[in-house]
Design a protein around this motif. Structure first.
Motif, PDB file in Angstrom:
ATOM      1  N   SER A   1       0.802  -1.229   0.000  1.00  0.00           N
ATOM      2  CA  SER A   1       0.000   0.000   0.000  1.00  0.00           C
ATOM      3  C   SER A   1       0.841   1.289   0.000  1.00  0.00           C
ATOM      4  N   ASP A   2       2.162   1.143   0.106  1.00  0.00           N
ATOM      5  CA  ASP A   2       3.015   2.342  -0.042  1.00  0.00           C
ATOM      6  C   ASP A   2       3.088   2.789  -1.498  1.00  0.00           C
ATOM      7  N   PHE A   3       2.551   1.952  -2.392  1.00  0.00           N
ATOM      8  CA  PHE A   3       2.672   2.252  -3.819  1.00  0.00           C
ATOM      9  C   PHE A   3       1.314   2.496  -4.472  1.00  0.00           C
ATOM     10  N   LEU A   4       0.472   3.259  -3.780  1.00  0.00           N
ATOM     11  CA  LEU A   4      -0.867   3.517  -4.316  1.00  0.00           C
ATOM     12  C   LEU A   4      -1.030   4.946  -4.839  1.00  0.00           C
ATOM     13  N   GLY A   5       0.087   5.620  -5.075  1.00  0.00           N
ATOM     14  CA  GLY A   5       0.020   7.004  -5.560  1.00  0.00           C
ATOM     15  C   GLY A   5      -0.708   7.147  -6.880  1.00  0.00           C
ATOM     16  N   TRP A   6      -0.692   6.080  -7.705  1.00  0.00           N
ATOM     17  CA  TRP A   6      -1.340   6.130  -9.017  1.00  0.00           C
ATOM     18  C   TRP A   6      -2.872   6.225  -8.914  1.00  0.00           C
ATOM     19  N   VAL A   7      -3.435   5.811  -7.755  1.00  0.00           N
ATOM     20  CA  VAL A   7      -4.905   5.770  -7.628  1.00  0.00           C
ATOM     21  C   VAL A   7      -5.493   7.167  -7.827  1.00  0.00           C
ATOM     22  N   ASP A   8      -4.861   8.164  -7.205  1.00  0.00           N
ATOM     23  CA  ASP A   8      -5.394   9.534  -7.289  1.00  0.00           C
ATOM     24  C   ASP A   8      -4.579  10.432  -8.213  1.00  0.00           C
ATOM     25  N   LEU A   9      -3.571   9.877  -8.838  1.00  0.00           N
ATOM     26  CA  LEU A   9      -2.686  10.685  -9.701  1.00  0.00           C
ATOM     27  C   LEU A   9      -3.444  11.507 -10.758  1.00  0.00           C
ATOM     28  N   PRO A  10      -4.506  10.956 -11.373  1.00  0.00           N
ATOM     29  CA  PRO A  10      -5.197  11.754 -12.404  1.00  0.00           C
ATOM     30  C   PRO A  10      -5.805  13.049 -11.866  1.00  0.00           C
ATOM     31  N   VAL A  11      -6.033  13.134 -10.556  1.00  0.00           N
ATOM     32  CA  VAL A  11      -6.599  14.379 -10.008  1.00  0.00           C
ATOM     33  C   VAL A  11      -5.648  15.080  -9.047  1.00  0.00           C
ATOM     34  N   GLN A  12      -4.691  14.308  -8.503  1.00  0.00           N
ATOM     35  CA  GLN A  12      -3.793  14.925  -7.506  1.00  0.00           C
ATOM     36  C   GLN A  12      -2.368  14.935  -7.996  1.00  0.00           C
ATOM     37  N   TYR A  13      -2.132  15.514  -9.148  1.00  0.00           N
ATOM     38  CA  TYR A  13      -0.745  15.561  -9.618  1.00  0.00           C
ATOM     39  C   TYR A  13      -0.182  16.952  -9.376  1.00  0.00           C
ATOM     40  N   ASP A  14       1.130  17.038  -9.413  1.00  0.00           N
ATOM     41  CA  ASP A  14       1.833  18.284  -9.128  1.00  0.00           C
ATOM     42  C   ASP A  14       1.676  19.227 -10.339  1.00  0.00           C
ATOM     43  N   ARG A  15       0.838  20.267 -10.167  1.00  0.00           N
ATOM     44  CA  ARG A  15       0.535  21.185 -11.296  1.00  0.00           C
ATOM     45  C   ARG A  15       1.788  21.905 -11.792  1.00  0.00           C
ATOM     46  N   ALA A  16       2.685  22.252 -10.851  1.00  0.00           N
ATOM     47  CA  ALA A  16       3.904  22.984 -11.242  1.00  0.00           C
ATOM     48  C   ALA A  16       4.787  22.077 -12.100  1.00  0.00           C
ATOM     49  N   GLU A  17       4.881  20.814 -11.689  1.00  0.00           N
ATOM     50  CA  GLU A  17       5.680  19.844 -12.454  1.00  0.00           C
ATOM     51  C   GLU A  17       5.063  19.641 -13.853  1.00  0.00           C
ATOM     52  N   PHE A  18       3.738  19.609 -13.887  1.00  0.00           N
ATOM     53  CA  PHE A  18       3.005  19.433 -15.148  1.00  0.00           C
ATOM     54  C   PHE A  18       3.353  20.584 -16.113  1.00  0.00           C
ATOM     55  N   ASP A  19       3.375  21.821 -15.576  1.00  0.00           N
ATOM     56  CA  ASP A  19       3.735  22.984 -16.411  1.00  0.00           C
ATOM     57  C   ASP A  19       5.194  22.893 -16.856  1.00  0.00           C
ATOM     58  N   ALA A  20       6.059  22.423 -15.934  1.00  0.00           N
ATOM     59  CA  ALA A  20       7.491  22.289 -16.276  1.00  0.00           C
ATOM     60  C   ALA A  20       7.675  21.239 -17.379  1.00  0.00           C
ATOM     61  N   ILE A  21       6.864  20.184 -17.331  1.00  0.00           N
ATOM     62  CA  ILE A  21       6.932  19.141 -18.375  1.00  0.00           C
ATOM     63  C   ILE A  21       6.569  19.752 -19.733  1.00  0.00           C
ATOM     64  N   ARG A  22       5.501  20.536 -19.739  1.00  0.00           N
ATOM     65  CA  ARG A  22       5.061  21.166 -21.000  1.00  0.00           C
ATOM     66  C   ARG A  22       6.132  22.108 -21.536  1.00  0.00           C
ATOM     67  N   ALA A  23       6.742  22.891 -20.615  1.00  0.00           N
ATOM     68  CA  ALA A  23       7.766  23.854 -21.039  1.00  0.00           C
ATOM     69  C   ALA A  23       8.987  23.113 -21.580  1.00  0.00           C
ATOM     70  N   ALA A  24       9.391  22.030 -20.894  1.00  0.00           N
ATOM     71  CA  ALA A  24      10.552  21.259 -21.361  1.00  0.00           C
ATOM     72  C   ALA A  24      10.242  20.629 -22.719  1.00  0.00           C
ATOM     73  N   ALA A  25       9.013  20.148 -22.881  1.00  0.00           N
ATOM     74  CA  ALA A  25       8.632  19.523 -24.162  1.00  0.00           C
ATOM     75  C   ALA A  25       8.728  20.545 -25.293  1.00  0.00           C
ATOM     76  N   GLU A  26       8.297  21.780 -25.030  1.00  0.00           N
ATOM     77  CA  GLU A  26       8.381  22.827 -26.072  1.00  0.00           C
ATOM     78  C   GLU A  26       9.829  23.117 -26.427  1.00  0.00           C
ATOM     79  N   LYS A  27      10.684  23.155 -25.388  1.00  0.00           N
ATOM     80  CA  LYS A  27      12.117  23.416 -25.613  1.00  0.00           C
ATOM     81  C   LYS A  27      12.713  22.282 -26.473  1.00  0.00           C
ATOM     82  N   ILE A  28      12.357  21.051 -26.127  1.00  0.00           N
ATOM     83  CA  ILE A  28      12.874  19.896 -26.874  1.00  0.00           C
ATOM     84  C   ILE A  28      12.371  19.946 -28.321  1.00  0.00           C
TER      85      ILE A  28
END
Ligand code: PA5
Length: 445
Positions: A41-68
């Motif tokens: 049960s220490d590995f259940l982070g995926w259960v809520d990931l679709p609603v509880q993800y790190d928004r700042a990281e999500f934006d950083a992913i998009r920015a890095a993707a644009e740079k790439i």
């Protein structure tokens, strides 16, 4: 409806009562998942990931993707197992298995570090010649040999080509938040890093930075993918088997397993589903195959494999069941042309859509395999869209957890994966493995 579980081709094998008898066990498995009382049960982070993800990281992913996208022609994704299969599955499903060859505005994407093949590494290095290259090395542990070796080779190539400073702008690292060799290395070298959440295991990580950065580089709409998974999470919140298709799938495959159907074949009718099947095989194989138990996950793409494995499925050992993914709305309308001469005798298909013929092949196969004693679970997916695929990913992840609990295993560990690594390290002379090396050498004599 994004996904429908059609049980028409199961009726000769499982009664409604048998399914209902599973409800108390499903309720228990659901409770274990929800109150985090089950094994792993220490590995259940995926259960809520679709609603509880790190928004700042999500934006950083998009920015890095644009740079790439702006800075490179070729993007190399280095990772193995859960650190690459999800991204590759999504890119091939939503773009194409021929993504790299087809016209596009986004970089070519290749996957490396998922084998120990010198020829495959050399081919990719050759392919990078004269092109601008970025890499994303992905490893949760940060110590896996295959990606570590590939990273060393590609890093060397980038540093020779762009110098250490130039290479730094082209290397993106996805790993643990704080620990591991790769994290220390990235911090020292100043590479941009993305996080594999602590509580999300590799094979459940496609909707984290592990999958999302390469997926974004391919120009895929991340929000729609996440929304699909979020909608699935809502739809599968109630454990009642008559309304929860995800839990019904988990229960049905366990009933079939108990009846001796020890191999499940995931069936796609489109070549773009091939890598998705590979992702699914890892998800289920690594989650359930332990304690001398578990359904063996296999896969085929029809009608291609009807001409290779079809004979076995129709007539071979009767320990099989199939789970078919049928994409309901065709994304391409291609008509079979009319030929007045009709020398090939194909005019009975004139004017028919290829998708209609494919659907008919599926129906014919479902009847034939049923008649041959193969139960079929039919999953009808609305379309080939980001939303539907996000929904399907979450469907399989959640069903895998419930199914593993029904089977009585910990679906979130993978102790068996260590056995080959220990032997390999011992035989390669890694420090700390001396005793095991001597023992293996004695066995080789
Ligand atoms: O699902 C898993 O945990 C594994 O398949 C891992 O993803 C795989 O072994 C790669 O591990 P890592 O990301 O630590 O390099």
């Amino acid at each position: 409806m994004t996904l429908n579980l059609n049980d028409k081709f199961l009726r000769d094998f499982i009664s409604a009562e048998e399914l209902q008898n599973m409800q108390p066990m499903v309720n228990t498995a659901h409770q274990m998942l929800m109150d985090r009382s089950g094994p792993g049960s220490d590995f259940l982070g995926w259960v809520d990931l679709p609603v509880q993800y790190d928004r700042a990281e999500f934006d950083a992913i998009r920015a890095a993707a644009e740079k790439i996208q702006k800075n490179c022609d070729v993007f190399i994704v280095i990772g193995i197992g859960g650190s690459y299969l999800g991204a590759r599955a999504v890119i091939e499903f939503l773009r194409s298995p021929l993504y790299n060859q087809l016209p596009k505005k986004t970089p070519e994407i290749y996957f490396s570090g998922n084998s120990i093949s010198a020829s495959s590494l050399k081919e990719l290095l050759t392919l990078c010649e004269g092109k601008d290259v970025c890499i994303n090395v992905i490893s949760k542990s940060g110590t896996t040999t295959e990606p570590a070796v590939a990273f060393r080779i590609f890093r060397d190539m980038l540093e020779q080509k762009y110098g250490a400073d130039g290479a730094r702008e082209r290397i993106f690292v996805t790993t643990d938040r704080a620990k591991g060799t790769l994290k220390s290395f990235a911090d020292q070298a100043g590479y941009q890093t993305f996080v594999v959440p602590d509580d999300v295991g590799g094979r459940f990580s496609v909707l984290s930075a592990v999958g999302l950065l390469p997926i974004a580089v391919a120009g895929i709409d991340l929000s729609a993918l996440m929304q699909g998974a979020a909608d699935a999470r809502t739809d599968f919140a109630d454990p009642a088997l008559d309304t929860n298709a995800c839990y019904r799938y988990a229960a049905l495959r366990n009933i079939l397993y108990r009846k001796g159907k020890t191999t499940e074949i995931l069936v796609g009718y489109e070549p773009y589903e091939l890598m998705f099947c590979e992702w699914w095989k890892q998800l289920y194989g690594e989650s359930e195959g332990k304690d001398q138990r578990g359904i063996y996950p296999a896969s085929v793409i029809f009608s291609t494999d009807l001409h290779s494995l079809g004979q076995y499925i129709q007539d071979g050992l009767r320990n099989l069941f199939e789970t078919v993914i049928a994409v309901k709305t065709p994304d391409v309308l291609l008509e079979i042309p009319h030929d007045p001469a009709n020398i090939d005798g194909l005019n009975f298909l004139s004017g028919k859509a290829m998708s209609y013929v494919n659907d008919t092949a599926m129906l014919g196969t479902l009847f034939a395999h049923n008649d041959g004693g193969v139960p079929n679970i039919l999953l009808e997916l609305a379309d080939r869209s980001e939303h539907s695929l996000g929904y399907l990913i979450y469907f399989f992840e959640r069903a895998c957890a419930i199914s593993g609990y029904l089977l009585g295993v910990n679906p979130f560990n993978q102790p068996g994966v260590e056995a080959y690594k220990k032997n390999m390290f011992a035989l390669l002379g890694k420090a700390g493995y001396e005793e095991q090396r001597a023992e293996l050498e004695a066995r080789m004599k």
